[in-house]
Design an enzyme around this catalytic site. Sequence first.
Site, PDB file in Angstrom:
ATOM      1  NE  ARG A  18     -62.397 -31.554  86.269  1.00 53.27           N
ATOM      2  CZ  ARG A  18     -63.206 -32.008  87.221  1.00 53.27           C
ATOM      3  NH1 ARG A  18     -63.943 -33.081  87.000  1.00 53.27           N
ATOM      4  NH2 ARG A  18     -63.301 -31.383  88.369  1.00 53.27           N
ATOM      5  N   GLY A 107     -68.108 -20.480  94.578  1.00 49.15           N
ATOM      6  CA  GLY A 107     -68.368 -19.489  93.526  1.00 49.15           C
ATOM      7  C   GLY A 107     -69.013 -20.067  92.286  1.00 49.15           C
ATOM      8  CG  ASN A 229     -66.385 -29.716  88.103  1.00 53.21           C
ATOM      9  OD1 ASN A 229     -66.049 -28.729  88.753  1.00 53.21           O
ATOM     10  ND2 ASN A 229     -66.960 -30.774  88.646  1.00 53.21           N
TER      11      ASN A 229
HETATM   12  C1  UD1 Z   1     -65.891 -29.421  97.644  1.00 53.01           C
HETATM   13  C2  UD1 Z   1     -66.109 -30.018  99.029  1.00 53.01           C
HETATM   14  C3  UD1 Z   1     -67.045 -31.232  98.912  1.00 53.01           C
HETATM   15  C4  UD1 Z   1     -68.341 -30.830  98.247  1.00 53.01           C
HETATM   16  C5  UD1 Z   1     -68.062 -30.164  96.887  1.00 53.01           C
HETATM   17  C6  UD1 Z   1     -69.317 -29.617  96.310  1.00 53.01           C
HETATM   18  C7  UD1 Z   1     -64.057 -29.603 100.307  1.00 53.01           C
HETATM   19  C8  UD1 Z   1     -62.770 -30.163 100.749  1.00 53.01           C
HETATM   20  N1  UD1 Z   1     -64.844 -30.406  99.581  1.00 53.01           N
HETATM   21  O1  UD1 Z   1     -65.188 -30.398  96.895  1.00 53.01           O
HETATM   22  O2  UD1 Z   1     -67.327 -31.734 100.191  1.00 53.01           O
HETATM   23  O3  UD1 Z   1     -69.181 -31.955  98.060  1.00 53.01           O
HETATM   24  O4  UD1 Z   1     -67.132 -29.073  97.054  1.00 53.01           O
HETATM   25  O5  UD1 Z   1     -69.045 -29.153  95.000  1.00 53.01           O
HETATM   26  O6  UD1 Z   1     -64.367 -28.472 100.604  1.00 53.01           O
HETATM   27  N2  UD1 Z   1     -61.269 -23.214  96.014  1.00 53.01           N
HETATM   28  C9  UD1 Z   1     -60.512 -22.108  96.321  1.00 53.01           C
HETATM   29  N3  UD1 Z   1     -59.261 -22.306  96.822  1.00 53.01           N
HETATM   30  C10 UD1 Z   1     -58.744 -23.526  97.026  1.00 53.01           C
HETATM   31  C11 UD1 Z   1     -59.533 -24.655  96.703  1.00 53.01           C
HETATM   32  C12 UD1 Z   1     -60.796 -24.465  96.209  1.00 53.01           C
HETATM   33  O7  UD1 Z   1     -60.941 -20.977  96.151  1.00 53.01           O
HETATM   34  O8  UD1 Z   1     -57.608 -23.599  97.501  1.00 53.01           O
HETATM   35  C13 UD1 Z   1     -62.612 -23.002  95.474  1.00 53.01           C
HETATM   36  C14 UD1 Z   1     -62.795 -23.579  94.088  1.00 53.01           C
HETATM   37  O9  UD1 Z   1     -62.480 -22.632  93.115  1.00 53.01           O
HETATM   38  C15 UD1 Z   1     -64.274 -23.939  94.087  1.00 53.01           C
HETATM   39  C16 UD1 Z   1     -64.577 -24.259  95.537  1.00 53.01           C
HETATM   40  O10 UD1 Z   1     -63.525 -23.700  96.298  1.00 53.01           O
HETATM   41  O11 UD1 Z   1     -65.083 -22.842  93.689  1.00 53.01           O
HETATM   42  C17 UD1 Z   1     -64.651 -25.788  95.782  1.00 53.01           C
HETATM   43  O12 UD1 Z   1     -63.388 -26.328  95.485  1.00 53.01           O
HETATM   44  P1  UD1 Z   1     -63.232 -27.694  94.689  1.00 53.01           P
HETATM   45  O13 UD1 Z   1     -61.809 -27.949  94.522  1.00 53.01           O
HETATM   46  O14 UD1 Z   1     -64.094 -27.649  93.492  1.00 53.01           O
HETATM   47  O15 UD1 Z   1     -63.818 -28.706  95.763  1.00 53.01           O
HETATM   48  P2  UD1 Z   1     -64.494 -30.084  95.478  1.00 53.01           P
HETATM   49  O16 UD1 Z   1     -63.456 -31.095  95.243  1.00 53.01           O
HETATM   50  O17 UD1 Z   1     -65.537 -29.933  94.449  1.00 53.01           O
HETATM   51 CA    CA Z   2     -66.358 -28.443  92.893  1.00 58.36          CA
END
Ligand code: UD1
Ligand code: CA
Length: 458
Positions: A18, A107, A229
Amino acid sequence: MKDKPLHLVVLAAGEGKRMNSGLPKVLQPLAGKPMLAHLLEAALALDPERVHVVIGHGADQVSAMLEALGDDRISTVLQLERLGTGHAVQQAMGDISASARVIVLPGDMPLVRSETLAAFARSPSALAVLSFRAPDPRGYGRILRDDQGRVVGIREQRDASEAEARITEVNSGVLAADADRLAEWLGRVDNDNAQGEYYLTDCIALAAADGAVVDAMCCGDPEETQGANNMRQLAELEDALQRRRRNALMDAGVRMPDPASVQIRARVTAGRDVVVESGAILEGEVRLGDGVVVSAGCVLRDSQLAAGTRLEPYCVLEGAETTGACTIGPFARLRPGTVLAAGVRIGNFVETKNAVFGEGAKANHLAYAGDARIGPRANLGAGTITCNYDGANKHRTTIGADAFIGSNSALVAPVTIGDRATVGAGSVISREAPPDALTVARARTRTVAGWERPVKKV
Ligand code: UD1
Ligand code: CA
């Protein structure tokens, strides 16, 4: 627990669709520095044994940025497929000893304070999460508690029931656990949920079911747990960070009549009674002595101004230094290697580079001093240019004390102007102008008496 080596896992593999940007999300800049670099600065203050950064999208770019930080505690782990936060953490677990304490950090959470992380790191629970109160909890995982207030799980937005969706205590994404137990819980996490992902947050329910002590520490300042985001949210983070930095400077006594317009992308140190006016931008490492005035629209990068120095509006300084009180501008450009002694006066449309001005020297209008040493009290008239570049190499100009360079003179370097020398206006000086003498190098003024102007032919 205190003796356990601390390992941090930073999740930075996501794309950040996004943002609509070619730059991976964690590299989007905030106050001139990637979001991820801000987070790492706070994280490294915990004095971890290692920081494992999980990378994926834009891995080469992210690695290059991390390399540039030059901290050998930081290493990267590649997550080839983004299968969820649980899967991401699992990629790093192989490099972490079973006896370690692990803290997972998203991150894209650049405003978290090192003090908050330090307080969180002291939690003795087998598993702890950093939560916060969100007036609008949409998008966040909700903290589930039993009727005695014990944390029993985290429910992601898309898997939440209506009642769960109303919970306003949410997960920041920061989690701490003992490595051996975390590895075991992660091994049991499945992807049977709305997003088909391996959720790190499913470890909470597994831990609670095992009878482990689970703790949620609520972060008092929700600003610290904000992520970004999209570009709008990034701008909100920038706003919050700028406010924090301006407030710190004002608390230290800096006067800012129009604080909202000032941007601080620098480490700034300021003495007493410093004034920073509207629209100033500070970058890199900036030091301002007592009573320094930075007027409207000035841009300063990696510069140091001695007490009493005054910048008139719209000056651009990079790698410049004053060693005493000077007056600069308006509209001056000081480039790297500029050093000005006390009482120097640099006026409008003057450019300097690699130029050292002695006490009280002046260049008041429309001049260029490059690769030059200008003696004390010397005066560069309007339009004086050091011709320091021959198209291939740079050459030096040396101007003695009390020299006077007439307007519109070109000093063809390498060249020396002696002490107390005078150079006639409009001269092109290509060899030494000796001290205590007038040197003129221009056509003489000639008058043709009785000269008749041409008249138009009919
Ligand atoms: C996540 C949390 C949620 C929390 C929120 C806070 C989980 C399942 N959920 O949701 O409880 O309230 O963060 O912002 O953990 N990432 C990876 N590899 C992956 C997936 C994600 O490195 O396979 C990294 C993303 O780049 C990001 C972070 O992990 O920096 C969080 O991932 P994101 O997909 O943003 O999780 P949320 O849906 O925001
Ligand atoms: Ca997030």
